[in-house]
Design a protein around this motif. Structure first.
Motif, short mmCIF file in Angstrom:
data_model
loop_
_atom_site.label_atom_id
_atom_site.label_comp_id
_atom_site.label_asym_id
_atom_site.label_seq_id
_atom_site.Cartn_x
_atom_site.Cartn_y
_atom_site.Cartn_z
N ALA A 35 43.89 37.08 33.26
CA ALA A 35 42.63 37.62 33.73
C ALA A 35 42.86 38.69 34.79
N PHE A 36 41.76 39.26 35.28
CA PHE A 36 41.83 40.31 36.28
C PHE A 36 42.63 39.89 37.50
N ALA A 53 29.54 42.89 35.53
CA ALA A 53 30.05 43.51 34.31
C ALA A 53 31.05 42.60 33.60
N ARG A 54 31.86 41.87 34.38
CA ARG A 54 32.87 40.98 33.80
C ARG A 54 32.21 39.89 32.95
N VAL A 55 31.13 39.31 33.45
CA VAL A 55 30.44 38.25 32.71
C VAL A 55 29.94 38.79 31.36
N LEU A 56 29.35 39.98 31.38
CA LEU A 56 28.88 40.58 30.13
C LEU A 56 30.05 40.98 29.24
N SER A 106 38.11 35.97 34.37
CA SER A 106 38.06 35.81 35.82
C SER A 106 38.43 37.12 36.49
N LEU A 107 37.99 37.29 37.73
CA LEU A 107 38.34 38.49 38.50
C LEU A 107 39.62 38.34 39.30
N HIS A 108 40.10 37.13 39.49
CA HIS A 108 41.04 36.89 40.58
C HIS A 108 42.40 36.34 40.19
N ASP A 109 42.78 36.42 38.92
CA ASP A 109 44.07 35.88 38.55
C ASP A 109 44.60 36.64 37.35
#
Length: 221
Positions: A35-36, A53-56, A106-109
């Motif tokens: 993930a991000f 935007a990530r969720v979409l 996810s944004l954080h891993d």
């Protein structure tokens, strides 16, 4: 938009020390499936924008994964966008959307580094750029991307928005495709080889509105 790549209409795609041959038989699977990795330069507001935007992006990618899978219908849409409806090509396309969906989890891993305020590769008028090398994947979101007037989810058919830009850049990063043509009216005229090597083709396909019919996902516009 990619940086460190060959001209948009040339194959193979070359990025720094990484060379990936794309020969029209389909896309190439990415070695990164995480993930991000959001960088520390993003403000709270920018992080919230990317999260929306990530969720979409996650929803669109998984819908596109199912819609492009060989076991699903959507023959007309596959031909409309990719000019090829063979099981081999559909498998390769759906595998690419699987990678993008995983990346949007996810944004954080993960390994795809996301920058919000690194302007080193942000030409005027550009929303984001992607840099691909053998050592790292970098997506830089430019000031235009965070403009409040630029919608996260534009309901108008065939119009861009923040989610589509994110998917466009992830198509570069995860599928190693290039920029042959921007916008639906331009890429829809391309042949199969060019559409399979075009980030906007994947992004617009995935951004299409979806619904379930007889337990099969259909992409509609």
């Amino acid at each position: 938009m990619t940086s460190g790549s060959s001209a948009a209409n040339k194959i193979p795609f070359v990025s720094n020390t990484l060379t990936v041959n794309i020969n029209g038989a389909g896309v190439v699977a990415s070695p990164w499936k995480s993930a991000f990795l959001l960088q520390d330069d993003c403000t709270a507001d920018q992080t919230n924008t990317l999260e929306e935007a990530r969720v979409l992006c996650y929803d669109c990618a998984w819908s596109a994964w199912e819609a492009s899978h060989p076991d699903t219908a959507n023959h007309a849409k596959m031909l409309e966008f990719f000019k090829d409806d063979s099981n081999e090509i559909r498998t390769q396309i759906s595998d690419g959307f699987y990678d993008i969906g995983t990346e949007c989890d996810s944004l954080h891993d993960g390994f795809t580094k996301q920058y919000c305020n690194d302007r080193s590769d942000c030409p005027p008028g550009v929303q984001a750029t992607t840099h691909v090398s053998s050592e790292e994947l970098i997506i830089r979101y430019c000031p235009n991307y965070f403009d409040a007037s630029y919608k996260t989810d534009n309901p108008t058919c065939h119009e861009a928005d923040k989610t589509l830009v994110m998917m466009h850049e992830l198509a570069h990063a995860m599928m190693f495709v290039n920029d042959v043509a921007y916008k639906y009216d331009n890429f829809v005229k391309l042949n199969s080889t060019d559409n399979l090597n075009n980030a906007d083709t994947y992004a617009f396909f995935a951004k299409g509105k979806s619904h379930f019919s007889s337990n099969r996902l259909q992409i509609i516009h």
